[in-house]
Design a protein around this motif. Structure first.
Motif, PDB file in Angstrom:
ATOM      1  N   VAL A  93      15.706  35.579  20.530  1.00 33.26           N
ATOM      2  CA  VAL A  93      15.721  34.229  19.967  1.00 33.26           C
ATOM      3  C   VAL A  93      15.650  34.333  18.445  1.00 33.26           C
ATOM      4  N   LEU A  94      16.613  33.708  17.785  1.00 34.16           N
ATOM      5  CA  LEU A  94      16.682  33.672  16.327  1.00 34.16           C
ATOM      6  C   LEU A  94      16.694  32.222  15.863  1.00 34.16           C
ATOM      7  N   SER A  95      16.356  32.009  14.616  1.00 30.92           N
ATOM      8  CA  SER A  95      16.521  30.671  14.062  1.00 30.92           C
ATOM      9  C   SER A  95      18.005  30.317  14.045  1.00 30.92           C
ATOM     10  N   TRP A  96      18.301  29.044  14.226  1.00 34.25           N
ATOM     11  CA  TRP A  96      19.691  28.591  14.172  1.00 34.25           C
ATOM     12  C   TRP A  96      20.106  28.424  12.714  1.00 34.25           C
ATOM     13  N   VAL A  97      21.225  29.030  12.342  1.00 32.54           N
ATOM     14  CA  VAL A  97      21.762  28.902  10.987  1.00 32.54           C
ATOM     15  C   VAL A  97      23.101  28.186  11.087  1.00 32.54           C
ATOM     16  N   GLU A  98      23.189  27.018  10.480  1.00 27.40           N
ATOM     17  CA  GLU A  98      24.430  26.233  10.544  1.00 27.40           C
ATOM     18  C   GLU A  98      25.506  26.892   9.696  1.00 27.40           C
ATOM     19  N   ASN A  99      26.721  26.931  10.220  1.00 26.06           N
ATOM     20  CA  ASN A  99      27.850  27.542   9.509  1.00 26.06           C
ATOM     21  C   ASN A  99      28.564  26.477   8.671  1.00 26.06           C
ATOM     22  N   TYR A 100      28.642  26.727   7.346  1.00 27.21           N
ATOM     23  CA  TYR A 100      29.279  25.767   6.438  1.00 27.21           C
ATOM     24  C   TYR A 100      30.591  26.330   5.901  1.00 27.21           C
ATOM     25  N   TYR A 101      31.194  25.626   4.948  1.00 25.75           N
ATOM     26  CA  TYR A 101      32.486  26.032   4.413  1.00 25.75           C
ATOM     27  C   TYR A 101      32.367  27.310   3.576  1.00 25.75           C
ATOM     28  N   GLU A 102      33.409  28.148   3.672  1.00 29.28           N
ATOM     29  CA  GLU A 102      33.462  29.384   2.897  1.00 29.28           C
ATOM     30  C   GLU A 102      34.178  29.109   1.576  1.00 29.28           C
ATOM     31  N   ILE A 205      27.334  34.504   8.636  1.00 29.82           N
ATOM     32  CA  ILE A 205      27.379  33.048   8.637  1.00 29.82           C
ATOM     33  C   ILE A 205      27.382  32.565   7.193  1.00 29.82           C
ATOM     34  N   ALA A 206      28.280  31.632   6.891  1.00 33.68           N
ATOM     35  CA  ALA A 206      28.304  31.020   5.558  1.00 33.68           C
ATOM     36  C   ALA A 206      27.275  29.892   5.541  1.00 33.68           C
ATOM     37  N   ALA A 207      26.147  30.135   4.911  1.00 37.08           N
ATOM     38  CA  ALA A 207      25.038  29.179   4.928  1.00 37.08           C
ATOM     39  C   ALA A 207      25.255  28.072   3.890  1.00 37.08           C
ATOM     40  N   ILE A 208      24.431  27.044   3.973  1.00 38.39           N
ATOM     41  CA  ILE A 208      24.578  25.859   3.119  1.00 38.39           C
ATOM     42  C   ILE A 208      24.350  26.176   1.643  1.00 38.39           C
ATOM     43  N   ASN A 209      23.634  27.255   1.344  1.00 33.08           N
ATOM     44  CA  ASN A 209      23.365  27.629  -0.048  1.00 33.08           C
ATOM     45  C   ASN A 209      24.465  28.502  -0.649  1.00 33.08           C
ATOM     46  N   ALA A 212      25.707  34.389   2.306  1.00 31.92           N
ATOM     47  CA  ALA A 212      25.938  34.887   3.658  1.00 31.92           C
ATOM     48  C   ALA A 212      24.624  35.221   4.347  1.00 31.92           C
ATOM     49  N   VAL A 213      24.548  34.886   5.615  1.00 32.43           N
ATOM     50  CA  VAL A 213      23.464  35.342   6.479  1.00 32.43           C
ATOM     51  C   VAL A 213      24.063  36.406   7.398  1.00 32.43           C
ATOM     52  N   PHE A 214      23.509  37.609   7.352  1.00 31.64           N
ATOM     53  CA  PHE A 214      24.056  38.744   8.090  1.00 31.64           C
ATOM     54  C   PHE A 214      23.511  38.752   9.521  1.00 31.64           C
ATOM     55  N   ILE A 215      24.391  38.995  10.501  1.00 29.06           N
ATOM     56  CA  ILE A 215      23.988  39.061  11.906  1.00 29.06           C
ATOM     57  C   ILE A 215      24.667  40.253  12.590  1.00 29.06           C
TER      58      ILE A 215
END
Length: 289
Positions: A93-102, A205-209, A212-215
């Motif tokens: 179980v990981l925190s959910w990270v919303e994918n935004y625009y690249e 994942i391309a985060a809102i800030n 990148a969030v690496f997975i």
């Protein structure tokens, strides 16, 4: 109706985070190997992946180690909530990270993040534990030079699996053996870098800030060009990414030739997992050397 596994996971999340939440489950994309879900309560969401012990006998412990390796070396990862086993099933179980625009700014930041990861060096190539690439075992035995590490821990084990399963013939194995003898002069000598190890478009994942969030890592201390090569294997990233990376930590000349050699490893993984559609690419690359 929720399965016993679902109920167990909900209980573990509530226990770990000291919550009393009620959750809803939604199946999402998460790769071809695992089952993946978005688990949502009124307050927050989580990413859950499940599988069986028959696939990963240690559960998702190696993935947790890999994520913590990345975090220790300064890059963003999802928050690790809980990992465990329930009967014959495993879960993470990981925190959910919303994918935004690249955006262009995202690609620039991502390149700097990767360059910063690669600036973390070690004395030897390898890692103090083994892990996985996809569902295939990945050895990380230490070596003093990258060609030896790459041959013994990456190429030879996958070539053997492919040969034993009739996917490679003796003539292809001989081409690999010829390549092995040349790697010392082809690959530029660099200090071992912390690398993601499986860096394609599905593993960030391309985060809102705009970062990148690496997975889904397959980490070790390896050659940093491995990450750049892998990023190009299935279509590549934005040109802005490669331009920025080369401004921060330039690659040695000839990378466009070497990238195919590094990508023999993920191509062999795909050959052994998914079959002969990857064979032509492998043959084309090894025939050049």
């Amino acid at each position: 109706m929720k399965s016993d596994l679902n109920k167990h996971i909900e209980k573990q999340i509530n226990k770990t985070l000291n919550l009393n939440a009620v959750f809803t489950w939604k199946k999402v994309g998460g790769g071809s190997i695992n089952n993946a879900y978005k688990l949502t309560s009124k307050a927050q969401s989580f990413f859950v992946k499940t599988n069986t012990i028959s696939i990963f006998k240690n559960g998702f412990k190696e993935e947790v180690h890999g994520l913590n390796f990345l975090k220790t070396n300064g890059v963003s990862i999802p928050q690790i909530i809980v990992e465990g086993t329930f009967n014959t099933e495993i879960y993470l179980v990981l925190s959910w990270v919303e994918n935004y625009y690249e955006t262009n700014k995202f690609w620039q930041n991502f390149a700097v993040q990767l360059a910063d990861l690669h600036k973390n060096k070690s004395v030897q190539f390898g890692l103090n534990h083994n892990n996985f690439m996809g569902q295939l075992f990945q050895k990380n035995t230490f070596f003093n030079d990258f060609p030896s590490f790459f041959i013994e821990n990456r190429l030879k084990p996958q070539v053997k699996i492919a040969f034993d399963n009739g996917l490679l013939q003796t003539k292809e194995v001989q081409l690999f053996e010829s390549l092995y003898k040349q790697l010392g002069t082809i690959i530029p000598a660099e200090k071992p870098s912390a690398i993601h190890g499986d860096l394609w478009s599905g593993n960030f994942i391309a985060a809102i800030n705009n970062k990148a969030v690496f997975i889904d890592p397959a980490v070790c201390y390896g050659h940093r060009e491995v990450d750049l090569a892998m990023s190009l294997l299935f279509g590549g990233f934005s040109n802005e990414f490669y331009t920025t990376y080369n401004e921060v930590v330039p690659l040695e000349k000839g990378f466009n030739t070497r990238k195919d050699i590094y990508n023999l490893y993920p191509l062999l993984i795909h050959l052994n997992l998914f079959g002969t559609s990857y064979l032509k690419s492998i043959k084309t690359i090894v025939s050049q050397f």
